[in-house]
Design an enzyme around this catalytic site. Structure first.
Site: not given
Ligand code: 5RP
Length: 219
Positions: A30, A94-96, A103, A121
Site C-alpha cells: 500500500s 518484508k512479504g506481507g 522484491e 514499522k
C-alpha cells in the site's frame, strides 16, 4: 495523522530521488501504491520502471509508465519499496503482500534501496511485531514447516494465497530475530524454501519514514 497520510508523505518524499531518464525499481504494497500514484506526475520524464509484482505492474501501466522486465536491465539507480518492519540497521522484514521473492530480486539490482514506511514499522528487533513470511515450493510445505518449528518458530500456512511465482507462504510467528544476517542465510538453506522475508544481507541504503511531524530521511 493517520497511517495512510504518513505512508503518502514517505512516498511523496521518495520522488526527490527519481531523476529524468531513470528506470525506477518499484516494490509492492500500500505504501508503494502511494509512490506509484506520485510517480505518475513524472511519467513523461522517466524511461520506465521494473516492477516487483503483477499488481504494481498494472498500477504503473495505468499511470502511463512503461514496465520493463528485470531481464532487460543490468542495474537500477534506485529501488523503492515498503516494509513490514525495519530496524535501526535498515534491515527489514518484508512479504506481507507475498511479493518477497520478486522484491528481493529487483532490490538486488539497485544501487540505492530506498525503504518507505510509516513510523509504526520501526522496531528494535525484527520479528517482534510481524510474523516472518517464507515463500515455499508447494510440495515442500509440511517438511519446511517442521524445520521452522525445529528452529523455534510457529509457522502458519497463509491459505488461499498463491504467489506470483506459483508458490505458498508460511508466516512464522515467535521468531526473535537477533542475528538477521545469519537467520536469513540459514532459512535460505532449507530445502523447499524459495525466499525468506528477512532483508538483511541486502539491507536498505536509505529509509524514508512518514511521521506526524513530516517525512524523515535517513541515509
Ligand atoms: C509486500 C511487502 C510490502 O512492502 C510490505 O508488506 C509493506 O506493505 P504496506 O506498504 O502495505 O504496509 O513486502 O510483499
Amino acid at each position: 495523522m493517520d497511517q495512510l497520510e504518513m505512508k503518502k508523505q514517505a512516498a511523496q518524499a521518495a520522488l526527490q530521488f527519481v531523476k529524468p531518464d531513470m528506470i525506477v525499481g518499484v516494490g509492492s504494497g500500500s505504501t508503494v501504491n502511494c509512490f506509484i500514484d506520485a510517480l505518475g506526475s513524472m511519467a513523461d520524464q522517466i524511461k520506465g520502471a521494473v516492477a516487483a509484482s503483477k499488481a504494481s505492474e498494472e498500477l504503473l501501466c495505468k499511470q502511463g509508465i512503461e514496465v520493463f522486465s528485470a531481464n532487460d536491465v543490468s542495474s537500477l539507480d534506485i529501488y523503492v519499496d515498503g516494509a513490514d518492519e525495519i530496524n535501526p540497521q535498515k534491515m527489514m522484514i518484508k512479504g506481507g503482500g507475498a511479493a518477497l521473492t520478486r522484491e528481493k530480486i529487483v532490490a538486488s539490482l539497485a544501487k540505492n534501496f530506498i525503504c518507505i514506511v510509516d513510523s509504526s514499522k520501526q522496531v528494535d528487533v525484527l520479528g517482534s511485531t510481524f510474523p516472518l513470511p517464507v515463500e515455499v515450493i508447494p510440495m515442500a510445505r509440511s517438511q519446511v514447516a517442521r524445520k521452522l518449528v525445529a528452529l523455534g518458530g510457529s509457522p502458519e500456512w497463509r491459505e488461499n494465497v498463491i504467489t506470483d511465482n506459483g508458490n505458498v507462504i508460511l508466516d512464522v510467528h515467535n521468531f526473535n530475530i537477533l542475528n538477521p544476517v545469519e537467520m536469513e542465510k540459514e532459512l535460505n538453506n532449507v530445502a523447499g524454501v524459495v525466499t525468506n522475508g528477512i532483508f538483511a544481507l541486502n539491507a536498505a541504503n536509505t529509509v524514508i519514514i512518514g511521521t506526524p511531524d513530516g517525512a524523515k530521511i535517513i541515509k
